[in-house]
Motif scaffolding. Sequence first.
Motif, PDB file in Angstrom:
ATOM      1  N   VAL A   1       0.822  -1.204   0.000  1.00 46.87           N
ATOM      2  CA  VAL A   1       0.000   0.000   0.000  1.00 46.87           C
ATOM      3  C   VAL A   1       0.859   1.258   0.000  1.00 46.87           C
ATOM      4  CG1 VAL A   1      -0.241   0.170   2.522  1.00 46.87           C
ATOM      5  CG2 VAL A   1      -2.035   1.096   1.032  1.00 46.87           C
ATOM      6  N   ALA A   2       2.045   1.198   0.591  1.00 47.05           N
ATOM      7  CA  ALA A   2       2.931   2.362   0.594  1.00 47.05           C
ATOM      8  C   ALA A   2       3.388   2.700  -0.818  1.00 47.05           C
ATOM      9  CB  ALA A   2       4.130   2.106   1.500  1.00 47.05           C
ATOM     10  N   LEU A   3       3.725   1.685  -1.601  1.00 49.40           N
ATOM     11  CA  LEU A   3       4.131   1.914  -2.988  1.00 49.40           C
ATOM     12  C   LEU A   3       2.954   2.397  -3.833  1.00 49.40           C
ATOM     13  CD1 LEU A   3       6.411  -1.222  -3.538  1.00 49.40           C
ATOM     14  CD2 LEU A   3       7.027   1.048  -2.669  1.00 49.40           C
ATOM     15  N   GLN A   4       1.764   1.873  -3.534  1.00 53.25           N
ATOM     16  CA  GLN A   4       0.570   2.328  -4.241  1.00 53.25           C
ATOM     17  C   GLN A   4       0.298   3.804  -3.952  1.00 53.25           C
ATOM     18  OE1 GLN A   4      -2.360  -0.444  -2.769  1.00 53.25           O
ATOM     19  NE2 GLN A   4      -1.238  -2.203  -3.615  1.00 53.25           N
ATOM     20  N   LEU A   5       0.473   4.206  -2.693  1.00 55.52           N
ATOM     21  CA  LEU A   5       0.259   5.612  -2.334  1.00 55.52           C
ATOM     22  C   LEU A   5       1.330   6.512  -2.952  1.00 55.52           C
ATOM     23  CD1 LEU A   5      -0.809   5.385   1.415  1.00 55.52           C
ATOM     24  CD2 LEU A   5      -2.249   5.805  -0.580  1.00 55.52           C
ATOM     25  N   LEU A   6       2.543   6.011  -3.078  1.00 55.02           N
ATOM     26  CA  LEU A   6       3.574   6.793  -3.758  1.00 55.02           C
ATOM     27  C   LEU A   6       3.190   7.020  -5.218  1.00 55.02           C
ATOM     28  CD1 LEU A   6       6.935   5.324  -2.414  1.00 55.02           C
ATOM     29  CD2 LEU A   6       6.035   7.613  -2.019  1.00 55.02           C
ATOM     30  N   GLY A   7       2.585   6.011  -5.842  1.00 57.78           N
ATOM     31  CA  GLY A   7       2.132   6.171  -7.221  1.00 57.78           C
ATOM     32  C   GLY A   7       1.081   7.259  -7.351  1.00 57.78           C
ATOM     33  N   LYS A   8       0.087   7.222  -6.487  1.00 56.14           N
ATOM     34  CA  LYS A   8      -0.948   8.276  -6.509  1.00 56.14           C
ATOM     35  C   LYS A   8      -0.363   9.601  -6.057  1.00 56.14           C
ATOM     36  CE  LYS A   8      -4.548   8.626  -7.470  1.00 56.14           C
ATOM     37  NZ  LYS A   8      -5.195   9.329  -8.629  1.00 56.14           N
ATOM     38  N   GLY A   9       0.492   9.574  -5.031  1.00 53.38           N
ATOM     39  CA  GLY A   9       1.118  10.808  -4.556  1.00 53.38           C
ATOM     40  C   GLY A   9       1.941  11.486  -5.633  1.00 53.38           C
ATOM     41  N   ARG A  10       2.610  10.664  -6.477  1.00 55.62           N
ATOM     42  CA  ARG A  10       3.390  11.219  -7.587  1.00 55.62           C
ATOM     43  C   ARG A  10       2.491  12.002  -8.533  1.00 55.62           C
ATOM     44  NH1 ARG A  10       7.942  12.535  -7.358  1.00 55.62           N
ATOM     45  NH2 ARG A  10       7.085  14.440  -8.221  1.00 55.62           N
ATOM     46  N   ASP A  11       1.317  11.459  -8.851  1.00 52.05           N
ATOM     47  CA  ASP A  11       0.364  12.146  -9.732  1.00 52.05           C
ATOM     48  C   ASP A  11      -0.135  13.443  -9.100  1.00 52.05           C
ATOM     49  OD1 ASP A  11       0.621  10.072 -11.551  1.00 52.05           O
ATOM     50  OD2 ASP A  11      -1.163   9.011 -10.818  1.00 52.05           O
ATOM     51  N   LEU A  12      -0.478  13.380  -7.805  1.00 51.73           N
ATOM     52  CA  LEU A  12      -0.988  14.568  -7.120  1.00 51.73           C
ATOM     53  C   LEU A  12       0.092  15.652  -7.049  1.00 51.73           C
ATOM     54  CD1 LEU A  12      -2.898  12.877  -4.140  1.00 51.73           C
ATOM     55  CD2 LEU A  12      -3.861  13.713  -6.287  1.00 51.73           C
TER      56      LEU A  12
ATOM     57  N   GLN B   1      -4.180  18.296   4.214  1.00 56.11           N
ATOM     58  CA  GLN B   1      -5.394  17.547   3.928  1.00 56.11           C
ATOM     59  C   GLN B   1      -5.026  16.064   4.038  1.00 56.11           C
ATOM     60  OE1 GLN B   1      -7.177  19.785   0.219  1.00 56.11           O
ATOM     61  NE2 GLN B   1      -4.957  20.025   0.302  1.00 56.11           N
ATOM     62  N   MET B   2      -5.738  15.320   4.867  1.00 51.85           N
ATOM     63  CA  MET B   2      -5.317  13.953   5.169  1.00 51.85           C
ATOM     64  C   MET B   2      -6.379  12.935   4.768  1.00 51.85           C
ATOM     65  SD  MET B   2      -2.796  13.949   8.354  1.00 51.85           S
ATOM     66  CE  MET B   2      -3.951  13.233   9.494  1.00 51.85           C
ATOM     67  N   ALA B   3      -5.905  11.792   4.278  1.00 55.19           N
ATOM     68  CA  ALA B   3      -6.813  10.723   3.860  1.00 55.19           C
ATOM     69  C   ALA B   3      -6.139   9.376   4.057  1.00 55.19           C
ATOM     70  CB  ALA B   3      -7.207  10.903   2.399  1.00 55.19           C
ATOM     71  N   THR B   4      -6.957   8.361   4.341  1.00 51.35           N
ATOM     72  CA  THR B   4      -6.480   6.986   4.274  1.00 51.35           C
ATOM     73  C   THR B   4      -7.072   6.351   3.019  1.00 51.35           C
ATOM     74  OG1 THR B   4      -8.323   6.057   5.587  1.00 51.35           O
ATOM     75  CG2 THR B   4      -6.366   6.784   6.787  1.00 51.35           C
ATOM     76  N   VAL B   5      -6.311   5.445   2.426  1.00 47.09           N
ATOM     77  CA  VAL B   5      -6.709   4.811   1.169  1.00 47.09           C
ATOM     78  C   VAL B   5      -6.587   3.302   1.325  1.00 47.09           C
ATOM     79  CG1 VAL B   5      -6.238   4.606  -1.306  1.00 47.09           C
ATOM     80  CG2 VAL B   5      -5.881   6.794  -0.151  1.00 47.09           C
ATOM     81  N   ARG B   6      -7.597   2.596   0.885  1.00 51.92           N
ATOM     82  CA  ARG B   6      -7.575   1.143   1.007  1.00 51.92           C
ATOM     83  C   ARG B   6      -6.488   0.526   0.132  1.00 51.92           C
ATOM     84  NH1 ARG B   6     -13.426  -1.778   1.399  1.00 51.92           N
ATOM     85  NH2 ARG B   6     -14.199  -0.716   3.252  1.00 51.92           N
ATOM     86  N   PRO B   7      -5.833  -0.517   0.635  1.00 50.69           N
ATOM     87  CA  PRO B   7      -4.874  -1.239  -0.204  1.00 50.69           C
ATOM     88  C   PRO B   7      -5.556  -1.798  -1.446  1.00 50.69           C
ATOM     89  CG  PRO B   7      -4.635  -1.871   2.102  1.00 50.69           C
ATOM     90  CD  PRO B   7      -5.887  -1.045   2.012  1.00 50.69           C
ATOM     91  N   GLY B   8      -4.833  -1.783  -2.555  1.00 51.71           N
ATOM     92  CA  GLY B   8      -5.349  -2.359  -3.795  1.00 51.71           C
ATOM     93  C   GLY B   8      -6.097  -1.389  -4.672  1.00 51.71           C
ATOM     94  N   ILE B   9      -6.362  -0.173  -4.177  1.00 50.47           N
ATOM     95  CA  ILE B   9      -7.117   0.803  -4.965  1.00 50.47           C
ATOM     96  C   ILE B   9      -6.218   1.505  -5.978  1.00 50.47           C
ATOM     97  CG2 ILE B   9      -8.318   3.013  -4.841  1.00 50.47           C
ATOM     98  CD1 ILE B   9     -10.148   0.876  -4.020  1.00 50.47           C
ATOM     99  N   MET B  10      -5.076   1.999  -5.521  1.00 51.58           N
ATOM    100  CA  MET B  10      -4.168   2.760  -6.371  1.00 51.58           C
ATOM    101  C   MET B  10      -3.119   1.835  -7.004  1.00 51.58           C
ATOM    102  SD  MET B  10      -5.637   5.578  -5.801  1.00 51.58           S
ATOM    103  CE  MET B  10      -6.607   6.460  -4.567  1.00 51.58           C
ATOM    104  N   LYS B  11      -2.459   2.327  -8.025  1.00 48.21           N
ATOM    105  CA  LYS B  11      -1.419   1.561  -8.715  1.00 48.21           C
ATOM    106  C   LYS B  11      -0.057   2.211  -8.481  1.00 48.21           C
ATOM    107  CE  LYS B  11      -4.473  -1.142 -10.636  1.00 48.21           C
ATOM    108  NZ  LYS B  11      -4.604  -2.553 -10.205  1.00 48.21           N
ATOM    109  N   HIS B  12       0.946   1.373  -8.210  1.00 51.39           N
ATOM    110  CA  HIS B  12       2.287   1.925  -8.030  1.00 51.39           C
ATOM    111  C   HIS B  12       2.951   2.167  -9.383  1.00 51.39           C
ATOM    112  CE1 HIS B  12       4.396  -1.801  -9.121  1.00 51.39           C
ATOM    113  NE2 HIS B  12       3.582  -2.463  -8.312  1.00 51.39           N
ATOM    114  N   LYS B  13       3.934   3.037  -9.401  1.00 53.27           N
ATOM    115  CA  LYS B  13       4.691   3.333 -10.610  1.00 53.27           C
ATOM    116  C   LYS B  13       5.735   2.231 -10.836  1.00 53.27           C
ATOM    117  CE  LYS B  13       2.711   7.402 -11.089  1.00 53.27           C
ATOM    118  NZ  LYS B  13       1.697   7.636 -12.136  1.00 53.27           N
TER     119      LYS B  13
END
Length: 406
Positions: free
Chosen positions: A92-103, A229-241
């Motif tokens: 999930v950390a790598l997935q959030l980095l993928g979405k975080g990169r886009d944001l 601005q803070m959010a939690t994101v479920r594992p498996g939702i986002m895609k890692h780079k």
Amino acid sequence: MVEFKINKDECIGCQLCVKSCPYGAIDMVDGKAVINEKCTGCGACVESCPKEAIKEIKEQVVDEGPQGTENMGAYKGVAVFAEQRGGEIKPVALQLLGKGRDLAEDLGVELYAYLLGSNVQELAKELIAYGADKVYMANDPELENYRTDAYTKVIVDMIRESMPEIALYGATYIGRDLAPRIAQRITTGLTADCTELTIDKETRNLEQTRPAFGGNVMATILTPNHRPQMATVRPGIMKHKERDPNRQGEVIDFKVQLGEKDQLIKVLEVIKEHKKAVNLEEAKIIVSGGRGVGSEEGFNVLRGLAEVLDAEIGGSRVAVENGWIAQDHQVGQTGKTVSPEMYIACGISGSIQHRAGMGSSKVIVAINKDPNAQIFTVADYGIVGDLHEIVPLMTKELKEKGLKGL
């Protein structure tokens, strides 16, 4: 943290507050109760005092964090809590980095990763390879095992130093425990279990989308007046780079400052349960059963197919509530969110809550006796019939052809 004081003139020395305190934070000195440094501000003593001699200290709040709109412009960057356990970065950390990169690219800012643990230097390099511009690394033996108070203190300190406008956490057991405490400490909002994150480029607000009202609607939530601005994101939702081993970034050695109040819990021993882990979030194929399976024994039919396909077993909420399968197999809004290459739904009606958990699967195969079942509205392939007849035939055919996995 809330703090209390005891009015010695009103204290009668009854010691009821001493008995009520779960942390041993009250001593008796010269017949009067005195609060010591172990106090966590839980307030248990206040209710126990018959003379109302224990009062909350009312102090002026110092703006150490995002307390409103006056300093919002100082917050730049997107931060991700890089959850790791046992020296392994959680997916999930790598997935959030993928979405975080886009944001971060949408906002024109840097992407930070907050890494806590012991001997995690190599993990910092991995976080950079997966998209982080800066890694704030708290590398300390006291952080080897997750403890709520210690991790909260360190991440709050990291936020106050790096000043991100967005901070993201995985909706794991750790993330769900940690994120609300951090939000309270820095006085900001938190949106839980998000399924989508986008930027309103005009306002720089993070649009945080999550299921609401039992999954019947999707709500988009904003935090316009506070930062981060803070959010939690479920594992498996986002895609890692894709991992880029040549990517350059900065690792910032973050000094850990933990007081006694931040270390009230001691980890004495870690005992690992010896059982096959259910890894639905990373599974390529999931064979999932619902009400139509009919019993705990009925899942043996699905296990036969899963074995041939090298798949994981999933279940609907009904199957879990009936005790046919363990809760850690549950897929859906109140279970795990998955996005496998193939999802085979057997005897699952397809409620909106279940579809919220598996709707992003690349290929969905549905088997159900009811031709009007909702699962067929999202299925790529549908078979109308009894799963107890169809699944064994599928298993037999796959075995004969020697097919396994994808």
